[in-house]
Design an enzyme around this catalytic site. Structure first.
Site, mmCIF file in Angstrom:
data_model
loop_
_atom_site.group_PDB
_atom_site.id
_atom_site.type_symbol
_atom_site.label_atom_id
_atom_site.label_comp_id
_atom_site.label_asym_id
_atom_site.label_seq_id
_atom_site.Cartn_x
_atom_site.Cartn_y
_atom_site.Cartn_z
ATOM 1 N N HIS A 1 0.825 -1.214 0.000
ATOM 2 C CA HIS A 1 0.000 0.000 0.000
ATOM 3 C C HIS A 1 0.861 1.267 0.000
ATOM 4 C CE1 HIS A 1 -3.360 -2.727 0.461
ATOM 5 N NE2 HIS A 1 -2.621 -3.352 1.373
ATOM 6 N N GLU B 1 -2.341 0.080 7.787
ATOM 7 C CA GLU B 1 -1.446 -0.947 7.240
ATOM 8 C C GLU B 1 -0.250 -0.337 6.521
ATOM 9 O OE1 GLU B 1 -1.647 -4.768 4.162
ATOM 10 O OE2 GLU B 1 -3.427 -3.536 4.494
ATOM 11 N N HIS C 1 2.563 -7.099 4.364
ATOM 12 C CA HIS C 1 1.201 -6.588 4.547
ATOM 13 C C HIS C 1 0.728 -6.824 5.977
ATOM 14 C CE1 HIS C 1 0.034 -5.698 0.318
ATOM 15 N NE2 HIS C 1 1.095 -6.462 0.107
ATOM 16 N N GLU D 1 1.520 -11.664 5.616
ATOM 17 C CA GLU D 1 0.483 -10.951 6.365
ATOM 18 C C GLU D 1 0.927 -10.999 7.826
ATOM 19 O OE1 GLU D 1 -1.996 -9.264 5.288
ATOM 20 O OE2 GLU D 1 -2.707 -10.075 3.374
#
Length: 196
Positions: free
Chosen positions: A19, A33, A89, A158
């Site tokens: 992101h 995030e 992430h 993640e």
């Protein structure tokens, strides 16, 4: 397994903080995030210098809060002739969901085994050293993974759930960000040593 190497013989690793810019990614308990992923990546760079004396040639897809197109992230890795691509992430789900999981490309090819081995090494280090619940290794067709499958081992980490109160609080502390970055880097180094 033969990997591309730069002139110094160092392994080239592209770390992709997920992101950025207008794309905040997952948000939970005022934690975004995009900030967590960038902070982890920047700490990874520091640890590589401080503890490993720049043993790896590490590049980031972004070094600040900017939006980078998904295809540009993997194109950079291809341009650098990276040996490994790691996208970082944070997860989001129900408030009860917790733990760390790692995705590898869902298409089988010559990099499936090294991608799986890399994921195992990092997952093991994060579980043992940080105490994160291990949600295992999974396959997915995320764009950054699909674009990487024919070029180098690739994983998407993640690191935990910003929607889980305890994990969100964990991400808010600098010492914990440093710990996550170090665990990822140690797992990466352990993996590379087993490839020799």
């Amino acid at each position: 397994m033969v990997f591309a190497q730069d002139l110094c013989g160092k392994k080239i690793v592209l770390i992709d903080p997920g992101h950025g810019g207008y794309d905040s990614g997952a948000v939970g308990f005022e934690i975004q995030e995009k900030d967590v992923t960038l902070n982890i990546a920047l700490e990874l760079l520091k640890w590589n210098t401080l503890l490993f004396e720049d043993e790896l040639e590490i590049y980031l897809s972004r070094y600040k809060d900017t939006y980078i197109n998904l295809s540009d992230r993997t194109n950079l890795a291809k341009t650098l002739q990276a040996d490994i691509f790691i996208s970082i992430h944070c997860n989001a789900a129900s408030k009860k969901a917790n733990g760390l999981e790692i995705f590898i490309p869902d298409r089988q090819n010559k990099f499936t085994v090294p991608s799986t081995d890399l994921a195992k090494a990092i997952l093991s280090e994060c579980h043992k050293k940080l105490g994160f619940n291990s949600r295992g290794i999974k396959t997915a067709n995320f764009q950054v993974l699909c674009s990487s499958t024919s070029y180098f081992p690739a994983i998407l980490i993640e690191t935990g759930f910003v929607t889980h109160l305890d994990e969100s609080r964990y991400f808010s502390k600098e010492k914990n960000i440093k710990a996550i970055a170090l665990a990822i880097l140690i797992g990466l180094n352990n993996h590379l040593k087993h490839q020799l």
